[in-house]
Design a protein around this motif. Structure first.
Motif, PDB file in Angstrom:
ATOM      1  N   VAL A  27      48.190   6.371  -7.041  1.00 24.51           N
ATOM      2  CA  VAL A  27      49.359   7.025  -6.755  1.00 24.51           C
ATOM      3  C   VAL A  27      50.519   6.023  -6.920  1.00 24.51           C
ATOM      4  CG1 VAL A  27      50.605   8.451  -5.120  1.00 24.51           C
ATOM      5  CG2 VAL A  27      48.075   8.813  -5.408  1.00 24.51           C
ATOM      6  N   TYR A  28      51.547   6.536  -7.670  1.00 27.66           N
ATOM      7  CA  TYR A  28      52.820   5.420  -8.026  1.00 27.66           C
ATOM      8  C   TYR A  28      53.562   5.463  -6.575  1.00 27.66           C
ATOM      9  CZ  TYR A  28      51.600   6.152 -13.000  1.00 27.66           C
ATOM     10  OH  TYR A  28      51.152   5.954 -14.071  1.00 27.66           O
ATOM     11  N   GLY A  29      54.117   4.285  -6.388  1.00 31.13           N
ATOM     12  CA  GLY A  29      54.869   4.220  -5.121  1.00 31.13           C
ATOM     13  C   GLY A  29      54.387   4.808  -3.708  1.00 31.13           C
ATOM     14  N   LYS A  30      55.105   5.675  -2.940  1.00 33.89           N
ATOM     15  CA  LYS A  30      54.455   6.117  -1.952  1.00 33.89           C
ATOM     16  C   LYS A  30      53.966   7.681  -2.091  1.00 33.89           C
ATOM     17  CE  LYS A  30      57.603   3.799   1.305  1.00 33.89           C
ATOM     18  NZ  LYS A  30      58.834   3.893   1.956  1.00 33.89           N
ATOM     19  N   GLY A  31      53.963   8.211  -3.383  1.00 34.48           N
ATOM     20  CA  GLY A  31      53.464   9.314  -3.539  1.00 34.48           C
ATOM     21  C   GLY A  31      54.475  10.780  -2.946  1.00 34.48           C
ATOM     22  N   GLU A  32      55.489  10.274  -2.534  1.00 42.33           N
ATOM     23  CA  GLU A  32      56.744  11.016  -2.234  1.00 42.33           C
ATOM     24  C   GLU A  32      57.387  11.667  -3.091  1.00 42.33           C
ATOM     25  OE1 GLU A  32      58.461   8.977   0.672  1.00 42.33           O
ATOM     26  OE2 GLU A  32      56.827   9.277   2.410  1.00 42.33           O
ATOM     27  N   ASN A  33      57.151  11.428  -4.560  1.00 40.91           N
ATOM     28  CA  ASN A  33      58.072  12.166  -5.737  1.00 40.91           C
ATOM     29  C   ASN A  33      57.852  13.517  -5.613  1.00 40.91           C
ATOM     30  OD1 ASN A  33      57.592   9.212  -5.868  1.00 40.91           O
ATOM     31  ND2 ASN A  33      59.308   9.403  -7.518  1.00 40.91           N
ATOM     32  N   VAL A  34      58.500  14.358  -6.144  1.00 39.38           N
ATOM     33  CA  VAL A  34      58.312  15.522  -6.052  1.00 39.38           C
ATOM     34  C   VAL A  34      58.484  16.290  -7.388  1.00 39.38           C
ATOM     35  CG1 VAL A  34      59.180  18.026  -5.168  1.00 39.38           C
ATOM     36  CG2 VAL A  34      59.172  16.283  -3.691  1.00 39.38           C
ATOM     37  N   ARG A  35      57.532  17.171  -7.849  1.00 40.76           N
ATOM     38  CA  ARG A  35      57.690  17.940  -9.090  1.00 40.76           C
ATOM     39  C   ARG A  35      57.531  19.316  -8.866  1.00 40.76           C
ATOM     40  NH1 ARG A  35      59.204  13.487  -9.999  1.00 40.76           N
ATOM     41  NH2 ARG A  35      58.709  12.109 -11.612  1.00 40.76           N
ATOM     42  N   ASP A  36      57.957  20.190  -9.657  1.00 40.12           N
ATOM     43  CA  ASP A  36      58.117  21.662  -9.707  1.00 40.12           C
ATOM     44  C   ASP A  36      57.097  22.298 -10.678  1.00 40.12           C
ATOM     45  OD1 ASP A  36      58.946  24.246  -9.597  1.00 40.12           O
ATOM     46  OD2 ASP A  36      60.929  23.703 -10.009  1.00 40.12           O
ATOM     47  N   TRP A  37      55.766  22.369 -10.077  1.00 40.82           N
ATOM     48  CA  TRP A  37      54.469  22.824 -11.042  1.00 40.82           C
ATOM     49  C   TRP A  37      54.478  24.438 -11.544  1.00 40.82           C
ATOM     50  CZ3 TRP A  37      51.895  19.101 -13.180  1.00 40.82           C
ATOM     51  CH2 TRP A  37      51.930  17.826 -12.276  1.00 40.82           C
ATOM     52  N   LEU A  38      54.195  24.427 -12.702  1.00 47.96           N
ATOM     53  CA  LEU A  38      54.239  25.815 -13.317  1.00 47.96           C
ATOM     54  C   LEU A  38      52.945  26.029 -14.100  1.00 47.96           C
ATOM     55  CD1 LEU A  38      55.851  28.644 -13.813  1.00 47.96           C
ATOM     56  CD2 LEU A  38      56.506  27.680 -15.873  1.00 47.96           C
ATOM     57  N   TYR A  39      52.250  27.072 -13.989  1.00 44.75           N
ATOM     58  CA  TYR A  39      50.850  27.276 -14.680  1.00 44.75           C
ATOM     59  C   TYR A  39      51.332  27.417 -16.205  1.00 44.75           C
ATOM     60  CZ  TYR A  39      46.261  28.693 -15.576  1.00 44.75           C
ATOM     61  OH  TYR A  39      45.007  28.651 -16.371  1.00 44.75           O
ATOM     62  N   VAL A  40      50.549  26.783 -16.954  1.00 40.80           N
ATOM     63  CA  VAL A  40      51.026  26.707 -18.454  1.00 40.80           C
ATOM     64  C   VAL A  40      51.135  28.233 -19.223  1.00 40.80           C
ATOM     65  CG1 VAL A  40      48.855  26.399 -19.211  1.00 40.80           C
ATOM     66  CG2 VAL A  40      50.521  25.566 -20.579  1.00 40.80           C
ATOM     67  N   GLU A  41      50.309  29.197 -18.617  1.00 40.89           N
ATOM     68  CA  GLU A  41      50.330  30.563 -19.383  1.00 40.89           C
ATOM     69  C   GLU A  41      51.789  31.177 -18.870  1.00 40.89           C
ATOM     70  OE1 GLU A  41      46.561  32.524 -19.199  1.00 40.89           O
ATOM     71  OE2 GLU A  41      47.690  33.969 -18.326  1.00 40.89           O
ATOM     72  N   ASP A  42      52.231  30.732 -17.723  1.00 38.06           N
ATOM     73  CA  ASP A  42      53.606  31.166 -17.449  1.00 38.06           C
ATOM     74  C   ASP A  42      54.746  30.686 -18.198  1.00 38.06           C
ATOM     75  OD1 ASP A  42      53.034  33.221 -15.311  1.00 38.06           O
ATOM     76  OD2 ASP A  42      52.568  31.593 -13.966  1.00 38.06           O
ATOM     77  N   HIS A  43      54.573  29.581 -18.537  1.00 37.07           N
ATOM     78  CA  HIS A  43      55.618  28.944 -19.483  1.00 37.07           C
ATOM     79  C   HIS A  43      55.533  29.593 -20.971  1.00 37.07           C
ATOM     80  CE1 HIS A  43      56.953  24.736 -21.508  1.00 37.07           C
ATOM     81  NE2 HIS A  43      57.951  25.662 -21.800  1.00 37.07           N
TER      82      HIS A  43
END
Ligand code: NAD
Ligand code: TDX
Length: 342
Positions: free
Chosen positions: A211-227
């Motif tokens: 896990v890079y750094g402290k693992g506190e970075n935030v990503r906004d996840w979307l299921y590929v089919e919705d994309h």
């Protein structure tokens, strides 16, 4: 109405899912996939698609103008959707050049061909990373289509450059173009170098979970089919010259995703290893998807808990797909990228 849709990068993660989505959603469309099969492209991803009479595959590099023009001449696509790209931020930090040639010049070659052969629409698959990042302590802030471009990595700078070029082609040459900027995707067929499949595979093998750094970075996840559904809607009803942000308000810290994967696999959290941070690591991505919801009626259908389970079940059931990948060149990549970290 019958149409030919040319999909570049269809042997990759999202492009592959899009090929299947379009074959299923539009029984009257022919799909032509153009992919140069870099390390990230896998023909095995398209195995089932190749059984369809409405699908054709052409191995070609989008930077190769002569070959690309020949493909346009042969198929005369109505619509072009450009997924082909170098897509991994860590690789762009080690070796930026190929990101610039493929992601920028390759896009130019495709747009020139669209103009020369009269395609009705060019759609550029872009990313939320072109907006840079947001602070962790401002949950009220989101990326809108009006947020200025402010890329952090060579990867995101190359995608932002391509977006600017698409808009310039639209204005200067009247190219009918749209752009979608999506948040982090997850789902089947994602290359194992990306967070979710990497952690699943390492957890299953009892290897450290870097896990890079402290693992506190935030990503906004979307299921590929919705994309995929969002891109399809943009192709159908999106306005010429417009940008659409795509995301499902599903922000997660990296460490929390890794813990969920430990839970799913039964791996011990003691495998988690906090390692040297990614250079220039973006803190938080968060998309405001109001425009695509309001104008095109798009909404994400898959809840994160369901999508993550579906994804991890898929990796569990499709070991041969990823085992083939991790046994080859990927081993050298992993050793170089993580060897001195874990
Ligand atoms: P990927 O790396 O899994 O697939 C990329 C595909 O493009 C591969 O099949 C590769 O062989 C092909 N390719 C690369 N260079 C090429 C070239 N010069 N000519 C022809 N083909 C080439 O990528 P992905 O995750 O599926 O991403 C697809 C697109 O979506 C990219 O443009 C990426 O920027 C964008 N995007 C990805 C995400 C994500 O979370 N993965 C989110 C938003 C946007
Ligand atoms: O080993 C790892 N450890 C780790 O902590 C890896 C591979 C990643 N991470 C972190 C970095 C990021 O904060 O996890 C997060 C997600 O990393 P990636 O899967 O590499 O994705 P990201 O850098 O967010 O970019 C992805 O989403 C936007 C895609 O790869 C891009 O193509 C897309 O544009």
């Amino acid at each position: 109405m019958k149409k030919t849709v040319l999909v570049t990068g269809g042997a990759g993660f999202i492009g592959g899912n899009f090929v299947y989505y379009m074959l299923g959603a539009h029984p009257d469309y022919d799909i032509v996939c153009v992919d140069s099969l870099t390390y990230a492209g896998n023909l095995s991803t398209l195995k089932k698609a190749k059984e369809s009479a409405r699908f054709a595959f052409e191995k070609a590099d989008i930077r190769d103008r002569g070959t690309i023009n020949g493909i346009f001449e042969k198929y005369r696509p109505n619509v072009v959707v450009n997924f082909a790209a170098e897509s991994h931020v860590d690789r762009s930090i080690k070796n930026p050049e190929v990101f610039l040639t493929t992601n920028i010049l390759g896009t130019q070659v495709l747009m020139d061909a669209c103009i020369a052969y009269g395609a009705e629409r060019f759609h550029q698959v872009s990313t939320d990373e072109v907006y840079g990042d947001l602070p962790l302590d401002r949950p009220d802030m989101f990326f809108t289509e009006k947020t200025p471009l402010k890329a952090s990595s060579p990867y995101s700078a190359s995608k932002a450059s391509a977006d600017l070029l698409v808009m310039a082609y639209h204005r200067t040459y009247g190219l009918n173009a749209t752009i979608s900027r999506c948040s982090n995707n997850y789902g089947p067929y994602q290359f194992p170098e990306k967070l979710i499949p990497l952690m699943f595979i390492n957890a299953g093998e009892g290897k450290p979970l870097p896990v890079y750094g402290k693992g506190e970075n935030v990503r906004d996840w979307l299921y590929v089919e919705d994309h995929c559904a969002a891109i399809d809607l943009i192709l159908e009803n999106g306005k010429n010259g417009e940008v659409y942000n795509v995301g499902g308000h599903n922000e997660m810290r990296n460490i929390d995703i890794v813990r969920l994967i430990c839970k799913y696999t039964g791996a011990s959290e003691t495998l988690i290893k906090f390692v040297t941070d990614r250079k220039g690591h973006d803190l938080r991505y968060a998309i405001d998807p109001e425009k695509i919801k309001r104008e095109l009626g798009w909404t994400p259908r898959t809840k994160f808990a369901d999508g993550l389970k579906k994804t991890l079940d898929w990796y569990r059931e499709n070991e041969s797909w990823w085992k083939e990948i991790v046994s080859g060149e990927y081993k050298n990549y992993y050793a170089k990228m993580y060897g001195d970290k874990v």
